[in-house]
Design a protein around this motif. Structure first.
Motif, PDB file in Angstrom:
ATOM      1  N   ASP A   1       0.829  -1.297  -0.161  1.00 31.93           N
ATOM      2  CA  ASP A   1      -0.207   0.056   0.002  1.00 31.93           C
ATOM      3  C   ASP A   1       0.919   1.346   0.087  1.00 31.93           C
ATOM      4  OD1 ASP A   1       0.951   0.399   2.812  1.00 31.93           O
ATOM      5  OD2 ASP A   1      -0.820  -0.939   3.504  1.00 31.93           O
ATOM      6  N   ARG A   2       0.191   2.375  -0.083  1.00 29.07           N
ATOM      7  CA  ARG A   2       0.971   3.680   0.008  1.00 29.07           C
ATOM      8  C   ARG A   2       1.601   3.821   1.193  1.00 29.07           C
ATOM      9  NH1 ARG A   2      -3.765   6.417  -3.515  1.00 29.07           N
ATOM     10  NH2 ARG A   2      -2.857   5.909  -5.698  1.00 29.07           N
ATOM     11  N   ALA A   3       1.341   3.487   2.272  1.00 32.97           N
ATOM     12  CA  ALA A   3       2.110   3.533   3.471  1.00 32.97           C
ATOM     13  C   ALA A   3       3.210   2.870   3.328  1.00 32.97           C
ATOM     14  CB  ALA A   3       1.359   3.227   4.683  1.00 32.97           C
ATOM     15  N   ALA A   4       3.387   1.701   2.832  1.00 33.38           N
ATOM     16  CA  ALA A   4       4.811   0.803   2.567  1.00 33.38           C
ATOM     17  C   ALA A   4       5.345   1.582   1.592  1.00 33.38           C
ATOM     18  CB  ALA A   4       4.278  -0.381   2.184  1.00 33.38           C
ATOM     19  N   VAL A   5       5.153   2.104   0.641  1.00 38.68           N
ATOM     20  CA  VAL A   5       6.001   2.997  -0.389  1.00 38.68           C
ATOM     21  C   VAL A   5       6.412   4.075   0.197  1.00 38.68           C
ATOM     22  CG1 VAL A   5       5.737   4.236  -2.552  1.00 38.68           C
ATOM     23  CG2 VAL A   5       4.597   2.218  -2.374  1.00 38.68           C
ATOM     24  N   ARG A   6       5.550   4.770   1.062  1.00 36.71           N
ATOM     25  CA  ARG A   6       6.247   5.852   1.836  1.00 36.71           C
ATOM     26  C   ARG A   6       7.500   5.714   2.973  1.00 36.71           C
ATOM     27  NH1 ARG A   6       2.580   6.822   6.190  1.00 36.71           N
ATOM     28  NH2 ARG A   6       3.838   5.369   6.992  1.00 36.71           N
TER      29      ARG A   6
ATOM     30  N   THR B   1      -0.559   0.858  -6.094  1.00 39.81           N
ATOM     31  CA  THR B   1       0.047  -0.132  -5.259  1.00 39.81           C
ATOM     32  C   THR B   1      -1.307  -1.351  -5.283  1.00 39.81           C
ATOM     33  OG1 THR B   1      -1.523   0.777  -3.403  1.00 39.81           O
ATOM     34  CG2 THR B   1       0.906   1.209  -3.459  1.00 39.81           C
ATOM     35  N   PRO B   2      -0.918  -2.810  -5.221  1.00 34.67           N
ATOM     36  CA  PRO B   2       0.616  -3.017  -4.613  1.00 34.67           C
ATOM     37  C   PRO B   2       1.599  -2.887  -5.602  1.00 34.67           C
ATOM     38  CG  PRO B   2      -0.762  -5.009  -5.261  1.00 34.67           C
ATOM     39  CD  PRO B   2      -1.671  -3.794  -5.494  1.00 34.67           C
ATOM     40  N   LEU B   3       2.871  -2.578  -5.078  1.00 32.66           N
ATOM     41  CA  LEU B   3       3.905  -2.552  -6.097  1.00 32.66           C
ATOM     42  C   LEU B   3       5.197  -3.365  -5.850  1.00 32.66           C
ATOM     43  CD1 LEU B   3       5.214  -0.264  -8.098  1.00 32.66           C
ATOM     44  CD2 LEU B   3       6.243   0.661  -6.298  1.00 32.66           C
ATOM     45  N   ARG B   4       5.405  -3.983  -6.881  1.00 34.05           N
ATOM     46  CA  ARG B   4       6.475  -5.141  -6.789  1.00 34.05           C
ATOM     47  C   ARG B   4       7.797  -4.390  -7.120  1.00 34.05           C
ATOM     48  NH1 ARG B   4       6.304 -11.362  -7.976  1.00 34.05           N
ATOM     49  NH2 ARG B   4       8.292 -11.869  -7.548  1.00 34.05           N
ATOM     50  N   VAL B   5       8.875  -4.453  -6.288  1.00 37.65           N
ATOM     51  CA  VAL B   5      10.016  -3.421  -6.689  1.00 37.65           C
ATOM     52  C   VAL B   5      11.077  -4.419  -7.002  1.00 37.65           C
ATOM     53  CG1 VAL B   5      11.778  -1.918  -5.312  1.00 37.65           C
ATOM     54  CG2 VAL B   5       8.998  -1.849  -4.746  1.00 37.65           C
TER      55      VAL B   5
ATOM     56  N   ARG C   1      15.056   5.259   2.247  1.00 36.96           N
ATOM     57  CA  ARG C   1      16.146   5.793   1.253  1.00 36.96           C
ATOM     58  C   ARG C   1      16.269   7.219   1.317  1.00 36.96           C
ATOM     59  NH1 ARG C   1      14.284   1.437   1.205  1.00 36.96           N
ATOM     60  NH2 ARG C   1      15.184  -0.290   0.225  1.00 36.96           N
ATOM     61  N   ARG C   2      16.263   7.778   2.722  1.00 39.33           N
ATOM     62  CA  ARG C   2      16.494   9.050   3.035  1.00 39.33           C
ATOM     63  C   ARG C   2      15.638  10.363   2.383  1.00 39.33           C
ATOM     64  NH1 ARG C   2      22.905   9.337   3.736  1.00 39.33           N
ATOM     65  NH2 ARG C   2      22.916   7.528   5.073  1.00 39.33           N
ATOM     66  N   VAL C   3      14.480   9.687   1.743  1.00 43.39           N
ATOM     67  CA  VAL C   3      13.705  10.810   1.392  1.00 43.39           C
ATOM     68  C   VAL C   3      12.800  11.237   2.647  1.00 43.39           C
ATOM     69  CG1 VAL C   3      11.403  11.298   0.045  1.00 43.39           C
ATOM     70  CG2 VAL C   3      13.148   9.813  -0.874  1.00 43.39           C
ATOM     71  N   PRO C   4      12.548  12.734   2.760  1.00 45.52           N
ATOM     72  CA  PRO C   4      11.935  13.396   4.069  1.00 45.52           C
ATOM     73  C   PRO C   4      10.640  12.918   3.825  1.00 45.52           C
ATOM     74  CG  PRO C   4      12.979  15.020   2.806  1.00 45.52           C
ATOM     75  CD  PRO C   4      13.295  13.801   1.931  1.00 45.52           C
ATOM     76  N   ARG C   5      10.003  12.429   5.372  1.00 47.38           N
ATOM     77  CA  ARG C   5       8.763  11.732   5.362  1.00 47.38           C
ATOM     78  C   ARG C   5       7.662  12.594   4.770  1.00 47.38           C
ATOM     79  NH1 ARG C   5       7.216   7.699   8.252  1.00 47.38           N
ATOM     80  NH2 ARG C   5       5.086   7.533   8.965  1.00 47.38           N
ATOM     81  N   ALA C   6       7.566  13.797   4.624  1.00 46.08           N
ATOM     82  CA  ALA C   6       6.525  14.360   3.976  1.00 46.08           C
ATOM     83  C   ALA C   6       6.359  14.401   2.535  1.00 46.08           C
ATOM     84  CB  ALA C   6       6.409  16.175   4.479  1.00 46.08           C
ATOM     85  N   GLU C   7       7.584  14.491   1.945  1.00 43.38           N
ATOM     86  CA  GLU C   7       7.959  14.392   0.460  1.00 43.38           C
ATOM     87  C   GLU C   7       7.626  12.903  -0.042  1.00 43.38           C
ATOM     88  OE1 GLU C   7      11.343  14.604  -2.805  1.00 43.38           O
ATOM     89  OE2 GLU C   7      11.722  15.535  -0.835  1.00 43.38           O
ATOM     90  N   ALA C   8       8.041  12.001   0.939  1.00 47.29           N
ATOM     91  CA  ALA C   8       7.821  10.530   0.698  1.00 47.29           C
ATOM     92  C   ALA C   8       6.392  10.159   0.426  1.00 47.29           C
ATOM     93  CB  ALA C   8       8.624   9.692   1.657  1.00 47.29           C
ATOM     94  N   ALA C   9       5.478  10.675   1.298  1.00 49.03           N
ATOM     95  CA  ALA C   9       4.027  10.587   1.472  1.00 49.03           C
ATOM     96  C   ALA C   9       3.550  11.085   0.181  1.00 49.03           C
ATOM     97  CB  ALA C   9       3.259  11.318   2.603  1.00 49.03           C
ATOM     98  N   ASP C  10       3.917  12.512  -0.313  1.00 47.20           N
ATOM     99  CA  ASP C  10       3.586  12.969  -1.486  1.00 47.20           C
ATOM    100  C   ASP C  10       3.809  12.157  -2.802  1.00 47.20           C
ATOM    101  OD1 ASP C  10       2.369  15.246  -0.219  1.00 47.20           O
ATOM    102  OD2 ASP C  10       4.070  16.330  -0.649  1.00 47.20           O
ATOM    103  N   LEU C  11       5.072  11.476  -2.912  1.00 43.00           N
ATOM    104  CA  LEU C  11       5.520  10.876  -3.907  1.00 43.00           C
ATOM    105  C   LEU C  11       4.658   9.222  -3.795  1.00 43.00           C
ATOM    106  CD1 LEU C  11       9.175  11.387  -3.730  1.00 43.00           C
ATOM    107  CD2 LEU C  11       7.815  12.273  -5.325  1.00 43.00           C
TER     108      LEU C  11
END
Length: 138
Positions: free
Chosen positions: A96-101, A123-127, A107-117
């Motif tokens: 889900d998006r929380a897991a993507v965040r 999702t689900p997203l296979r990486v 990976r050092r993306v600031p939390r607020a920016e990570a949530a926006d991204l």
């Protein structure tokens, strides 16, 4: 940096996805060579610049001093012969998006920016994880 170990003290040294944090990974490799006994084994791993390609439309990993693309050459410059094995395969599924965040935050993306991204990712997203394992002997 010189670890407080005598020359040739160890039969093996391992650096798993950590040399990219150093400004001068070659110095750490020289120290690993110093503390390895003759015939001692070095094992290092590194993440590729194009790791996690499924996220490339929202995030790209910045190059580091020790990426998978350069790791075999850097190890070889210190140890001579080096064997490299690359990996490139789907490894995890972010449900889900929380897991993507959370993945982006790790990976050092600031939390607020990570949530926006993460909001821009289906999702689900296979990486897919990409990188290399390099081994060498002293």
């Amino acid at each position: 940096m010189r670890p407080p170990f005598r020359d040739g003290a160890f039969d093996a040294a391992v650096a798993v996805n950590m040399l990219h944090h150093l400004d001068d990974p070659s110095a750490a490799l020289r120290e690993a060579r110093r503390v390895l006994a003759p015939g001692g084994l070095l094992v290092v791993s590194a993440i590729a610049r194009d790791d996690s390609p499924e996220l490339a439309h929202v995030w790209r990993r910045a190059p580091t001093p020790f990426d998978a693309e350069d790791a075999p050459g850097l190890v070889g410059a210190v140890f001579g012969a080096v064997e490299a094995e690359r990996w490139d395969a789907p490894l995890i599924t972010l449900p889900d998006r929380a897991a993507v965040r959370d993945y982006l935050v790790a990976r050092r993306v600031p939390r607020a920016e990570a949530a926006d991204l993460a909001a821009r990712v289906g999702t689900p997203l296979r990486v897919t994880k990409r990188g290399a394992l390099a081994t060498a002997r002293r």
